[in-house]
Design a protein around this motif. Sequence first.
Motif, short mmCIF file in Angstrom:
data_model
loop_
_atom_site.label_atom_id
_atom_site.label_comp_id
_atom_site.label_asym_id
_atom_site.label_seq_id
_atom_site.Cartn_x
_atom_site.Cartn_y
_atom_site.Cartn_z
N GLY A 1 -94.94 22.72 -5.08
CA GLY A 1 -94.03 23.11 -6.33
C GLY A 1 -92.66 22.62 -6.40
N ILE A 2 -92.62 21.18 -5.94
CA ILE A 2 -91.47 20.60 -6.08
C ILE A 2 -91.61 19.43 -7.19
CG2 ILE A 2 -89.59 19.21 -4.97
CD1 ILE A 2 -89.96 21.77 -3.78
N HIS A 3 -90.66 19.53 -8.43
CA HIS A 3 -91.10 18.53 -9.47
C HIS A 3 -90.49 17.50 -9.14
CE1 HIS A 3 -92.40 22.01 -12.19
NE2 HIS A 3 -91.54 22.89 -11.46
N CYS A 4 -90.82 16.42 -9.64
CA CYS A 4 -90.37 15.01 -9.43
C CYS A 4 -90.15 14.41 -11.01
CB CYS A 4 -91.61 13.95 -8.75
SG CYS A 4 -92.21 14.51 -7.31
N VAL A 5 -88.83 13.94 -10.89
CA VAL A 5 -88.48 13.28 -11.94
C VAL A 5 -88.25 11.61 -11.82
CG1 VAL A 5 -86.63 13.04 -13.98
CG2 VAL A 5 -87.50 15.25 -13.25
N ASP A 6 -88.90 10.92 -11.97
CA ASP A 6 -88.77 9.78 -11.71
C ASP A 6 -88.10 8.74 -12.99
OD1 ASP A 6 -90.86 9.24 -13.61
OD2 ASP A 6 -92.30 8.70 -12.43
N ARG A 7 -88.12 7.44 -12.67
CA ARG A 7 -87.46 6.57 -13.87
C ARG A 7 -87.87 6.82 -15.19
NH1 ARG A 7 -83.89 2.47 -13.12
NH2 ARG A 7 -83.77 0.94 -14.83
N ASP A 8 -89.14 6.78 -15.48
CA ASP A 8 -89.70 6.95 -16.58
C ASP A 8 -89.23 8.41 -17.39
OD1 ASP A 8 -90.84 4.50 -16.83
OD2 ASP A 8 -92.90 5.07 -16.05
N ARG A 9 -89.43 9.39 -16.52
CA ARG A 9 -89.26 10.65 -17.16
C ARG A 9 -87.57 11.01 -17.24
NH1 ARG A 9 -92.32 14.90 -13.80
NH2 ARG A 9 -92.49 16.37 -15.44
N LEU A 10 -86.89 10.28 -16.27
CA LEU A 10 -85.37 10.26 -16.31
C LEU A 10 -84.90 9.85 -17.73
CD1 LEU A 10 -82.78 10.96 -15.21
CD2 LEU A 10 -82.84 8.54 -14.02
N ARG A 11 -85.64 8.62 -18.15
CA ARG A 11 -85.34 7.78 -19.37
C ARG A 11 -85.53 8.98 -20.55
NH1 ARG A 11 -88.35 4.11 -19.24
NH2 ARG A 11 -87.23 2.18 -18.85
N GLU A 12 -86.66 9.72 -20.58
CA GLU A 12 -86.79 10.58 -21.66
C GLU A 12 -85.72 11.65 -21.80
OE1 GLU A 12 -90.78 12.06 -22.70
OE2 GLU A 12 -91.41 10.92 -20.72
N TRP A 13 -85.42 12.20 -20.50
CA TRP A 13 -84.22 13.10 -20.36
C TRP A 13 -83.10 12.79 -20.75
CZ3 TRP A 13 -82.04 15.35 -15.36
CH2 TRP A 13 -81.33 16.56 -15.66
N ALA A 14 -82.65 11.33 -20.14
CA ALA A 14 -81.22 11.09 -20.55
C ALA A 14 -81.05 10.78 -21.72
CB ALA A 14 -80.97 9.83 -19.60
N GLU A 15 -81.97 10.28 -22.39
CA GLU A 15 -81.69 9.50 -23.77
C GLU A 15 -81.99 10.71 -24.68
OE1 GLU A 15 -84.73 6.59 -24.50
OE2 GLU A 15 -83.38 5.10 -23.38
N GLY A 16 -82.14 12.01 -24.19
CA GLY A 16 -82.36 13.29 -25.20
C GLY A 16 -83.49 13.57 -26.03
N ARG A 17 -84.60 12.76 -25.48
CA ARG A 17 -85.76 12.96 -26.16
C ARG A 17 -86.51 14.30 -25.61
NH1 ARG A 17 -89.18 7.64 -24.93
NH2 ARG A 17 -87.67 7.16 -23.53
N ARG A 18 -86.18 14.55 -24.43
CA ARG A 18 -86.74 16.01 -23.98
C ARG A 18 -85.77 16.73 -23.25
NH1 ARG A 18 -92.55 14.79 -21.45
NH2 ARG A 18 -92.89 17.12 -21.74
#
Length: 224
Positions: free
Chosen positions: A191-208
């Motif tokens: 149950g430890i979530h992983c935010v890698d480079r691709d997911r970070l891009r979506e988050w940081a750019e405001g898409r999700r």
Amino acid sequence: MIPRRRAPGGRRLRPPRTRAETAAALVALLFLSLIVHRLLGLLAGLGAYAWLLVLGVPPAAACWWLVAVRGRARRRAGRVPGLLRLSLQHVDALSPGQFELAVRDLMERDGIAARHVGSRGDQAADVIGRDRNGRVFVAQCKHTAIGGRVGSRVMYEVKGTAGPVHGADVAVVVTNGGFTRDARAWGERHGIHCVDRDRLREWAEGRRTLAALLGVRDVGSGHG
């Protein structure tokens, strides 16, 4: 008794007392009269356009001022909810400490009241936030060189402290790099979530939002 007028700075205005002061006052008055005379002459020469100038300049100046103020507000909007956007190039250029602050700011953008706690002895938590439903998010941040990967040891540490020490409902490891296969598999099992480079891009750019990115119900942000 009529009170004396005060200057804008709070000092009393007084009449000239010496010949030198009287002469200086007359020169200033003459200079002001010449400026007014020139302005009136200019307006008279413009004719009908003078009224357009008089009536149009103040509203135009006010509009310019509003645009300038709004522009400065947008440039200062680093931590304003709903406005923060970061590119991966910007994220890569951050120091590890700045990366932790960026993660905090992104959580706040999503409506999660977050605080930075990362320091020596932080017990595997760099940012802790709480959403409007009281759900606690605990993030461990790992800023790496491009191509760097987070290993299983980090996942063990987060698992051991996120819930027992920090009361996490949602535990996440955020990196601008990647995760080893074992680390990702271990995180999924525990149950430890992983935010890698691709997911970070979506988050940081405001898409999700973070909640949408992790697949948990998005609360408190109004978007996602």
